[in-house]
Design a protein around this motif. Structure first.
Motif, PDB file in Angstrom:
ATOM      1  N   LYS A 117       0.833  -1.207   0.000  1.00 50.14           N
ATOM      2  CA  LYS A 117       0.000   0.000   0.000  1.00 50.14           C
ATOM      3  C   LYS A 117       0.863   1.250   0.000  1.00 50.14           C
ATOM      4  N   ASN A 118       1.901   1.237   0.836  1.00 44.58           N
ATOM      5  CA  ASN A 118       2.773   2.406   0.926  1.00 44.58           C
ATOM      6  C   ASN A 118       3.523   2.660  -0.378  1.00 44.58           C
ATOM      7  N   VAL A 119       3.994   1.589  -1.014  1.00 40.32           N
ATOM      8  CA  VAL A 119       4.744   1.760  -2.266  1.00 40.32           C
ATOM      9  C   VAL A 119       3.848   2.351  -3.356  1.00 40.32           C
ATOM     10  N   ILE A 120       2.629   1.888  -3.436  1.00 40.52           N
ATOM     11  CA  ILE A 120       1.696   2.453  -4.414  1.00 40.52           C
ATOM     12  C   ILE A 120       1.386   3.907  -4.072  1.00 40.52           C
ATOM     13  N   ALA A 121       1.168   4.179  -2.789  1.00 45.40           N
ATOM     14  CA  ALA A 121       0.850   5.549  -2.357  1.00 45.40           C
ATOM     15  C   ALA A 121       2.030   6.492  -2.591  1.00 45.40           C
ATOM     16  N   LEU A 122       3.246   6.037  -2.300  1.00 46.99           N
ATOM     17  CA  LEU A 122       4.406   6.927  -2.512  1.00 46.99           C
ATOM     18  C   LEU A 122       4.653   7.149  -4.006  1.00 46.99           C
ATOM     19  N   SER A 123       4.333   6.141  -4.818  1.00 45.40           N
ATOM     20  CA  SER A 123       4.459   6.314  -6.274  1.00 45.40           C
ATOM     21  C   SER A 123       3.486   7.384  -6.770  1.00 45.40           C
ATOM     22  N   GLU A 124       2.272   7.323  -6.249  1.00 48.66           N
ATOM     23  CA  GLU A 124       1.261   8.323  -6.622  1.00 48.66           C
ATOM     24  C   GLU A 124       1.711   9.728  -6.220  1.00 48.66           C
ATOM     25  N   LYS A 125       2.257   9.834  -5.011  1.00 45.30           N
ATOM     26  CA  LYS A 125       2.679  11.158  -4.517  1.00 45.30           C
ATOM     27  C   LYS A 125       3.879  11.687  -5.304  1.00 45.30           C
ATOM     28  N   LEU A 126       4.794  10.800  -5.647  1.00 44.48           N
ATOM     29  CA  LEU A 126       5.944  11.234  -6.447  1.00 44.48           C
ATOM     30  C   LEU A 126       5.485  11.828  -7.779  1.00 44.48           C
ATOM     31  N   ILE A 127       4.491  11.186  -8.392  1.00 46.75           N
ATOM     32  CA  ILE A 127       3.987  11.680  -9.680  1.00 46.75           C
ATOM     33  C   ILE A 127       3.210  12.985  -9.496  1.00 46.75           C
ATOM     34  N   ALA A 128       2.343  13.022  -8.473  1.00 41.20           N
ATOM     35  CA  ALA A 128       1.482  14.188  -8.272  1.00 41.20           C
ATOM     36  C   ALA A 128       2.243  15.416  -7.781  1.00 41.20           C
ATOM     37  N   GLU A 140      11.222  16.826   2.222  1.00 42.14           N
ATOM     38  CA  GLU A 140      10.298  16.347   1.189  1.00 42.14           C
ATOM     39  C   GLU A 140      10.192  14.826   1.198  1.00 42.14           C
ATOM     40  N   LEU A 141      11.301  14.157   1.392  1.00 41.04           N
ATOM     41  CA  LEU A 141      11.290  12.690   1.375  1.00 41.04           C
ATOM     42  C   LEU A 141      10.376  12.113   2.449  1.00 41.04           C
ATOM     43  N   VAL A 142      10.389  12.694   3.646  1.00 44.61           N
ATOM     44  CA  VAL A 142       9.581  12.114   4.733  1.00 44.61           C
ATOM     45  C   VAL A 142       8.090  12.368   4.547  1.00 44.61           C
ATOM     46  N   LEU A 144       6.653  11.261   1.933  1.00 45.28           N
ATOM     47  CA  LEU A 144       6.220  10.092   1.162  1.00 45.28           C
ATOM     48  C   LEU A 144       5.720   8.999   2.095  1.00 45.28           C
ATOM     49  N   PRO A 145       4.614   8.349   1.767  1.00 40.45           N
ATOM     50  CA  PRO A 145       4.099   7.266   2.605  1.00 40.45           C
ATOM     51  C   PRO A 145       5.135   6.169   2.820  1.00 40.45           C
ATOM     52  N   GLY A 146       5.297   5.750   4.069  1.00 42.23           N
ATOM     53  CA  GLY A 146       6.234   4.673   4.379  1.00 42.23           C
ATOM     54  C   GLY A 146       7.684   5.100   4.465  1.00 42.23           C
ATOM     55  N   VAL A 147       7.954   6.397   4.300  1.00 43.42           N
ATOM     56  CA  VAL A 147       9.327   6.900   4.347  1.00 43.42           C
ATOM     57  C   VAL A 147       9.533   7.708   5.619  1.00 43.42           C
ATOM     58  N   GLY A 148      10.372   7.211   6.504  1.00 43.82           N
ATOM     59  CA  GLY A 148      10.720   7.923   7.718  1.00 43.82           C
ATOM     60  C   GLY A 148      12.095   8.535   7.607  1.00 43.82           C
ATOM     61  N   ARG A 149      12.593   9.034   8.712  1.00 47.83           N
ATOM     62  CA  ARG A 149      13.881   9.733   8.709  1.00 47.83           C
ATOM     63  C   ARG A 149      15.017   8.805   8.292  1.00 47.83           C
ATOM     64  N   LYS A 150      15.005   7.549   8.765  1.00 46.31           N
ATOM     65  CA  LYS A 150      16.090   6.626   8.416  1.00 46.31           C
ATOM     66  C   LYS A 150      16.114   6.373   6.910  1.00 46.31           C
ATOM     67  N   THR A 151      14.951   6.079   6.330  1.00 49.84           N
ATOM     68  CA  THR A 151      14.879   5.842   4.884  1.00 49.84           C
ATOM     69  C   THR A 151      15.340   7.071   4.122  1.00 49.84           C
ATOM     70  N   ALA A 152      14.887   8.240   4.548  1.00 51.99           N
ATOM     71  CA  ALA A 152      15.283   9.482   3.877  1.00 51.99           C
ATOM     72  C   ALA A 152      16.797   9.660   3.916  1.00 51.99           C
ATOM     73  N   ASN A 153      17.409   9.379   5.062  1.00 56.00           N
ATOM     74  CA  ASN A 153      18.859   9.542   5.183  1.00 56.00           C
ATOM     75  C   ASN A 153      19.612   8.574   4.277  1.00 56.00           C
ATOM     76  N   VAL A 154      19.127   7.341   4.169  1.00 52.84           N
ATOM     77  CA  VAL A 154      19.770   6.374   3.276  1.00 52.84           C
ATOM     78  C   VAL A 154      19.705   6.867   1.834  1.00 52.84           C
ATOM     79  N   VAL A 155      18.550   7.350   1.430  1.00 54.69           N
ATOM     80  CA  VAL A 155      18.378   7.829   0.050  1.00 54.69           C
ATOM     81  C   VAL A 155      19.264   9.049  -0.217  1.00 54.69           C
ATOM     82  N   LEU A 156      19.300   9.981   0.725  1.00 56.00           N
ATOM     83  CA  LEU A 156      20.135  11.174   0.557  1.00 56.00           C
ATOM     84  C   LEU A 156      21.603  10.796   0.401  1.00 56.00           C
ATOM     85  N   SER A 157      22.035   9.788   1.163  1.00 58.69           N
ATOM     86  CA  SER A 157      23.432   9.359   1.099  1.00 58.69           C
ATOM     87  C   SER A 157      23.718   8.563  -0.168  1.00 58.69           C
ATOM     88  N   MET A 158      22.964   7.494  -0.392  1.00 54.75           N
ATOM     89  CA  MET A 158      23.286   6.565  -1.472  1.00 54.75           C
ATOM     90  C   MET A 158      22.906   7.090  -2.852  1.00 54.75           C
TER      91      MET A 158
END
Length: 258
Positions: A117-128, A140-142, A144-158
């Motif tokens: 559910k979160n992956v579909i919702a975050l995909s929708e939000k990315l497009i919208a 901005e990253l946080v 997105l549905p299912g994206v917390g601070r840890k996920t955001a930090n990984v994405v910002l780094s990698m």
């Protein structure tokens, strides 16, 4: 104007002591700045170019992989996403796939229904909201549905090369176990690590700590005899104080999805 009686030296001393005690000893790093520098110098010799172990092909698939990795292993996520990212590596393709088919790809991952559910919702939000592109700020990253601070930090780094500390279970354990950066919450540990880690080592620091926790300073039984910082480590229950030979490890083999 009201006269203010100056504090006596004794009073000032008490006031300063009270200020210091606002940070309990148990929450301070047990290491000097020189010791922290040496810890990360050794990690940098051992793994000059550490890499995350989640397979991805672009920032979008990285966001999805990290979101799916909550309460799951990287190996388990990689096994599920290889086929998924071959057919859905953009928000648009993920929406076209749909939640039901997405569940079939990730059903071996814990909490897969909610994650789908979160992956579909975050995909929708990315497009919208972001034109289908993964945003480059934590704020901005946080959103997105299912994206917390840890996920955001990984994405910002990698994905975007920003020096961040993504506190997962390995980092949280190590920071507290060896008293490098004690904290009661992941956010406290992140803030503490950001203060004590030398700037020159900050970009790779979270990967060094994750890999050290995954392969050496393990949760159930730390393999202290394999630890390159055994002599510096302040873990009261360490089983060895002779550091392992400081040699560069073979390059990591991290397959690319797709």
């Amino acid at each position: 104007m009201k006269n203010v009686k100056p504090k006596s030296p004794k009073q000032s001393s008490k006031s300063n002591a009270a200020t210091v005690r606002l940070v309990p000893a148990r929450q301070r790093s047990a290491y000097s700045a020189a010791e922290v520098e040496e810890i990360f110098r050794r990690f940098s010799v051992q793994r000059p170019e550490p890499r995350g172990e989640l397979e991805h092909v672009n920032p979008f698939t990285l966001v999805v992989a990290v979101a799916l990795s909550a309460q799951a292993t990287d190996a388990g996520v990689n096994k599920a996403t290889r086929a998924l990212f071959a057919v859905a590596d953009t928000p648009q393709k993920m929406l076209a796939l749909g939640e039901e088919k997405l569940r079939d790809y990730i059903k071996t991952i814990g909490l897969y229904r909610n994650k789908a559910k979160n992956v579909i919702a975050l995909s929708e939000k990315l497009i919208a909201d972001f034109g289908g592109e993964v945003p480059r700020t934590r704020e901005e990253l946080v959103t997105l549905p299912g994206v917390g601070r840890k996920t955001a930090n990984v994405v910002l780094s990698m994905a975007f090369g920003q020096p961040t500390i993504a506190v997962d279970t390995h980092i949280f354990r190590i920071a507290n176990r060896i008293r490098l950066a004690p904290g009661r919450t992941p956010d406290e540990v992140e803030a503490h690590l950001s203060r004590v880690i030398p700037e020159a080592y900050l970009y790779h620091a979270h990967h060094w700590l994750i890999l050290h926790g995954r392969y050496v300073c393990k949760a159930r039984r730390p393999e202290c005899e394999r630890c390159v910082i055994a002599d510096l480590c302040k873990f009261p229950e360490k089983t060895c104080d002779i550091p392992a030979p400081l040699v560069e490890l073979p390059p990591q083999v991290v397959p690319v999805a797709g």
